[in-house]
Design a protein around this motif. Structure first.
Motif, PDB file in Angstrom:
ATOM      1  N   ALA A   1      -7.800  -0.062 -14.093  1.00 42.46           N
ATOM      2  CA  ALA A   1      -8.363  -0.943 -13.062  1.00 42.46           C
ATOM      3  C   ALA A   1      -9.272  -0.132 -12.141  1.00 42.46           C
ATOM      4  N   VAL A   2     -10.271  -0.812 -11.587  1.00 45.45           N
ATOM      5  CA  VAL A   2     -11.124  -0.144 -10.607  1.00 45.45           C
ATOM      6  C   VAL A   2     -10.363  -0.152  -9.280  1.00 45.45           C
ATOM      7  N   LYS A   3     -10.180   1.037  -8.714  1.00 44.96           N
ATOM      8  CA  LYS A   3      -9.312   1.170  -7.545  1.00 44.96           C
ATOM      9  C   LYS A   3     -10.061   0.859  -6.248  1.00 44.96           C
ATOM     10  N   ALA A   4      -9.256   0.498  -5.248  1.00 45.63           N
ATOM     11  CA  ALA A   4      -9.832   0.245  -3.925  1.00 45.63           C
ATOM     12  C   ALA A   4     -10.200   1.567  -3.265  1.00 45.63           C
ATOM     13  N   ASP A   5     -11.282   1.525  -2.463  1.00 45.56           N
ATOM     14  CA  ASP A   5     -11.562   2.652  -1.573  1.00 45.56           C
ATOM     15  C   ASP A   5     -10.853   2.441  -0.239  1.00 45.56           C
ATOM     16  N   ALA A   6     -10.667   1.175   0.121  1.00 51.06           N
ATOM     17  CA  ALA A   6     -10.003   0.881   1.395  1.00 51.06           C
ATOM     18  C   ALA A   6      -9.255  -0.443   1.284  1.00 51.06           C
ATOM     19  N   TRP A   7      -8.145  -0.535   1.997  1.00 52.90           N
ATOM     20  CA  TRP A   7      -7.356  -1.768   2.029  1.00 52.90           C
ATOM     21  C   TRP A   7      -7.345  -2.340   3.442  1.00 52.90           C
ATOM     22  N   PHE A   8      -7.493  -3.682   3.503  1.00 48.68           N
ATOM     23  CA  PHE A   8      -7.223  -4.407   4.741  1.00 48.68           C
ATOM     24  C   PHE A   8      -5.933  -5.187   4.478  1.00 48.68           C
ATOM     25  N   LEU A   9      -4.822  -4.773   5.062  1.00 46.54           N
ATOM     26  CA  LEU A   9      -3.576  -5.524   4.860  1.00 46.54           C
ATOM     27  C   LEU A   9      -3.448  -6.497   6.021  1.00 46.54           C
TER      28      LEU A   9
ATOM     29  N   HIS B   1     -10.203  -3.947  -0.831  1.00 46.93           N
ATOM     30  CA  HIS B   1      -9.240  -4.976  -1.205  1.00 46.93           C
ATOM     31  C   HIS B   1      -8.594  -5.489   0.080  1.00 46.93           C
ATOM     32  N   GLU B   2      -8.462  -6.796   0.152  1.00 49.17           N
ATOM     33  CA  GLU B   2      -7.840  -7.389   1.338  1.00 49.17           C
ATOM     34  C   GLU B   2      -6.731  -8.340   0.909  1.00 49.17           C
ATOM     35  N   THR B   3      -5.612  -8.279   1.603  1.00 45.18           N
ATOM     36  CA  THR B   3      -4.571  -9.285   1.366  1.00 45.18           C
ATOM     37  C   THR B   3      -4.684 -10.311   2.497  1.00 45.18           C
ATOM     38  N   GLY B   4      -5.096 -11.540   2.160  1.00 47.90           N
ATOM     39  CA  GLY B   4      -5.214 -12.602   3.158  1.00 47.90           C
ATOM     40  C   GLY B   4      -6.645 -12.771   3.635  1.00 47.90           C
ATOM     41  N   PHE B   5      -7.423 -13.659   2.966  1.00 46.21           N
ATOM     42  CA  PHE B   5      -8.831 -13.863   3.347  1.00 46.21           C
ATOM     43  C   PHE B   5      -8.944 -14.662   4.636  1.00 46.21           C
ATOM     44  N   GLY B   6      -8.031 -15.623   4.800  1.00 46.59           N
ATOM     45  CA  GLY B   6      -7.997 -16.417   6.033  1.00 46.59           C
ATOM     46  C   GLY B   6      -9.322 -17.059   6.354  1.00 46.59           C
ATOM     47  N   THR B   7      -9.871 -16.719   7.522  1.00 48.53           N
ATOM     48  CA  THR B   7     -11.136 -17.317   7.958  1.00 48.53           C
ATOM     49  C   THR B   7     -12.333 -16.533   7.431  1.00 48.53           C
ATOM     50  N   GLY B   8     -12.073 -15.405   6.794  1.00 51.08           N
ATOM     51  CA  GLY B   8     -13.177 -14.581   6.304  1.00 51.08           C
ATOM     52  C   GLY B   8     -13.781 -13.687   7.373  1.00 51.08           C
TER      53      GLY B   8
END
Ligand code: FAD
Ligand code: SAM
Length: 677
Positions: free
Chosen positions: A177-185, A72-79
């Motif tokens: 909900a299916v949980k995240a394995d990793a977060w990119f904040l 899961h990432e908050t802020g896709f920005g430029t990808g």
């Protein structure tokens, strides 16, 4: 925002970054850069990939069907983060594993800005190119883009971070909900964008985490650390990239505080457990609904047996030689409209991939929706509403419409440049052509019964099959298997007319619709249609329905003389659509009627009473039916949603659309109205 409300379409969302002298994109609103000016890709790799230990974790994943990793990432920005993750995934993850990368973005970049921001990394070009190719019109909501034959799935939620996390299930019954394995904040710096990092957001981040979920972020802001620690993350400051002193990593230890809030609406649309068993499913019906479900499951490593009553797939409504990729632009921000738009955009991507390199099955020739004398103003208002999405639709006058279609037209209307037509039987055939799918024609299913390990499927000709998951995709015949009046499906006869090519000169170059529709020539024929007659019946084309189709054709093409055609000589085809009262498909788990009645009886006294019980559905039993007159558009997204639910993957539908499409929605209405015996 209440969980059923949709974000407004008319509000333009695209962000236009400024470009610094060295080519780095910069946000004026947030006074921050999208990626580091020093070495953006090295910093992204260092912060997000290395500090979530992705290379080692992915290399250690089992090479077995069903292996899933969720970021899961908050802020896709430029990808950039997504592309780097995808690149790493391709090099270290086992071939059978699937990566679902879900990213939330309130102010997405248009494709040209994305391309400009990413062009400085030619090494990423093999990833940037397909991303740009699939980049959608920036409508709010959840867009699913599939790459590498489905091994990498990007779920891009366009909307504010809070709404997005809520729609991913963070607020109501997050345990489902299916949980995240990793977060990119990765929002902009907290001091410049506090709303992206506040306590309410971090609570939702925690709600979508499980013990062992990791996180990484470039910031060590005190408020962020406090909120993450409060909600259950054990944090560590580690050296930052380059000149930066430090950054933050964290692991979720499973202790959240405070817990999720009680629901504000009855969560009858939420289902509990995924099916039992050994990744085997049975799909009943080999039309577009069944074929897309089978493919979506096979891509997730499930073995699928498709049972079709007829002698071949695609002999029901999905058997027409040409099918148009319709949508109806919504005049209001409703979940209905959101599904109509997202299923359309999803279908365009789906068929483009399915028919890649085969121009015989798909023609993205564009589609004109003409207005009549009375509805010109309404279409103009719609075009105004969608003015921010010219890649989706634009308003054209009669001269422009005529030029696009290559035939004289009396009216203008809406032009959908990415739409067109497909060959539905070819779409079914291609979808079913997968090593994990076995299609058994001539197998009519007589009955279904639940048993300890899943479902028993009894065939008309004798014999039976068993599987943990069963999807009923038999159009209006679904009720024959699911119980007398379980679902409000009704048959709606339709007939197309096939004109010999020479009977229409000039012929249109794109699909043209008004009351009826006409497609560009295909082989020796020109297809126009279609009639609508309530009820079931035979499959014999009638002269009256041909006449109706020709009359509609004449209204589209004034130079065509319907009376000059001898209808007795015409070819045609009859099929039966399955319609529902709200003209949306039924896609999801099948409700247990008696248990629903018992669980939600209180709604009869007070329909707004939030009864905090999730829906009692029949474990492992799903339906995809009721696709009405736009099944070619609606079926692929419904299939993805059902397959994700079966395989325990994050849904491609926001929670509000899961509710909108739930096969239990009519049952709930009947309970509320006291109409259930
Ligand atoms: C004339 C006409 C024109 C249309 N034009 C368009 C168009 O241009 N664009 C568009 O998007 N949509 C169009 N539609 C609608 C579209 O065709 C349908 O929405 C879509 O095909 C429905 O797909 P399905 O898989 O749900 O149903 P079907 O294609 O009907 O498939 C159901 C399958 O289930 C099988 N089955 C039934 N009972 C059993 C059983 N007990 N056991 C095993 N198998 C069983 C049937 O044999 C059938 O093959 C049109 C429909 C008609 C009739
Ligand atoms: C630093 S950029 C992300 C960079 C990105 N991860 C990449 O790889 O390019 C931060 C992003 O957060 C988005 N953003 C800011 N506020 C937001 C909010 N409230 N909800 C969702 N996204 C937001 C911005 O539009 C921006 O694209």
């Amino acid at each position: 925002m209440s969980s059923d409300l949709c974000p407004p379409i008319a509000t333009p969302r695209a962000s236009e970054p400024e470009w610094l002298a060295d080519g780095t994109p910069f946000s004026r609103e947030f006074n921050d850069v999208y990626y580091s000016r020093d070495d953006g890709s090295a910093e992204s790799r260092y912060v997000f990939l290395d500090h979530n230990r992705l290379a080692a974790r992915w290399a250690a994943l089992p090479d077995a069907p069903g292996t899933l990793f969720v970021i899961h990432e908050t802020g896709f920005g430029t990808g950039l983060n997504f592309l780097l993750a995808w690149q790493l995934w391709q090099s270290v993850a086992p071939a059978s594993a699937r990566l679902v990368f879900r990213s939330l973005e309130a102010f997405p970049l248009e494709a040209d800005a994305l391309a400009r921001a990413l062009q400085r990394w030619p090494v990423l070009e093999p990833f940037t190119r397909p991303l740009l190719g699939a980049w959608p019109p920036l409508l709010p909501g959840l867009h699913t883009l599939e790459f590498d034959g489905g091994q990498v799935s990007l779920q891009l939620y366009i909307g504010d971070v809070r709404e997005a996390l809520e729609q991913c299930g963070a607020d109501t019954h997050p345990e489902l909900a299916v949980k995240a394995d990793a977060w990119f904040l990765d929002g902009f710096a907290p001091a410049r964008n506090p709303a992206m990092w506040d306590d309410a957001v971090m609570r939702r981040v925690a709600a979508l985490s499980k013990p062992g979920t990791t996180l990484a972020t470039f910031t060590v802001a005190a408020a962020v650390r406090t909120a993450l620690a409060k909600h259950g993350f054990t944090l560590a400051r580690v050296p930052g990239f380059g000149r930066k002193r430090d950054m933050l990593t964290g692991v979720f230890d499973g202790e959240t505080a405070p817990g999720p809030r009680p629901p504000t609406q009855t969560p009858w649309h939420l289902a509990a457990a995924a099916p039992r068993g050994d990744r085997r499913a049975i799909v009943i019906g080999a039309g577009i609904a069944g074929a897309t479900c089978a493919r979506a499951l096979a891509r997730r490593g499930w073995r699928v047996t498709v049972l079709e009553a007829d002698a071949a797939p695609a002999t029901g409504a999905s058997g027409n030689p040409q099918g148009m990729l319709f949508t109806q632009l919504p005049a209001a921000d409703t979940p209905h409209g959101e599904f109509t738009l997202h299923s359309f955009m999803h279908a365009l991507r789906y068929y483009a991939e399915l028919f890649a390199g085969d121009s015989k099955g798909l023609s993205p020739c564009g589609l004109l929706q003409l207005h009549g004398p009375r509805d010109a103003a309404a279409l103009a208002r719609l075009a105004e509403r969608f003015a921010a999405y010219p890649r989706l639709v634009r308003l054209v006058d009669a001269a422009q419409a005529s030029a696009l279609a290559g035939v004289p037209l009396a009216h203008g209307g809406l032009y959908l440049p990415a739409s067109g037509w497909i060959v539905p039987p070819a779409a079914c055939g291609r979808a079913l052509d997968h090593p994990l799918i076995e299609t058994l024609p001539g197998c009519r299913v007589r009955a279904l019964s639940a048993e300890e390990s899943g479902w028993r499927v009894q065939l008309d000709a004798g014999g039976m099959l068993q599987a943990g998951a069963v999807i009923v995709a038999t159009a209006a015949a679904a009720n024959e298997l699911l119980g007398a009046d379980a679902l409000p499906l009704s048959p709606l006869r339709g007939q197309i007319t096939l004109l010999p090519r020479a009977a229409l000169t000039p012929a249109p170059r794109c699909v043209v619709c008004a009351e009826g529709y006409v497609a560009p020539p295909h082989g020796e024929w020109i297809c126009c249609g279609a009639s609508f007659v309530r009820g079931a019946g035979d499959f014999v084309p009638t002269a009256g329905e041909h006449r109706g189709n020709l009359q509609q054709l004449q209204e589209i093409l004034p130079f065509f003389d319907a009376t000059a055609v001898d209808v007795a000589t015409l070819a045609g085809r009859v099929g039966y659509r399955a319609s529902t009262p709200d003209r949306l498909p039924l896609a999801g788990p099948v409700p247990d009627i008696a248990a629903f009645r018992e669980a939600y009886a209180g709604l009869q006294r007070n329909a707004r009473l939030p009864i905090d019980r999730i829906g009692p559905y029949r474990r492992g039993l799903y339906v995809s039916a009721g696709h009405g007159s736009r099944g070619l558009t609606s079926a692929p997204l419904c299939a993805e949603a059902i397959a994700a639910a079966i395989a325990g993957e994050p849904s491609p539908l926001p929670r509000r659309l899961q509710r909108t499409l739930s096969p239990a929605r009519f049952l709930i209405r009947r309970i509320i109205k006291g109409q259930l015996p």
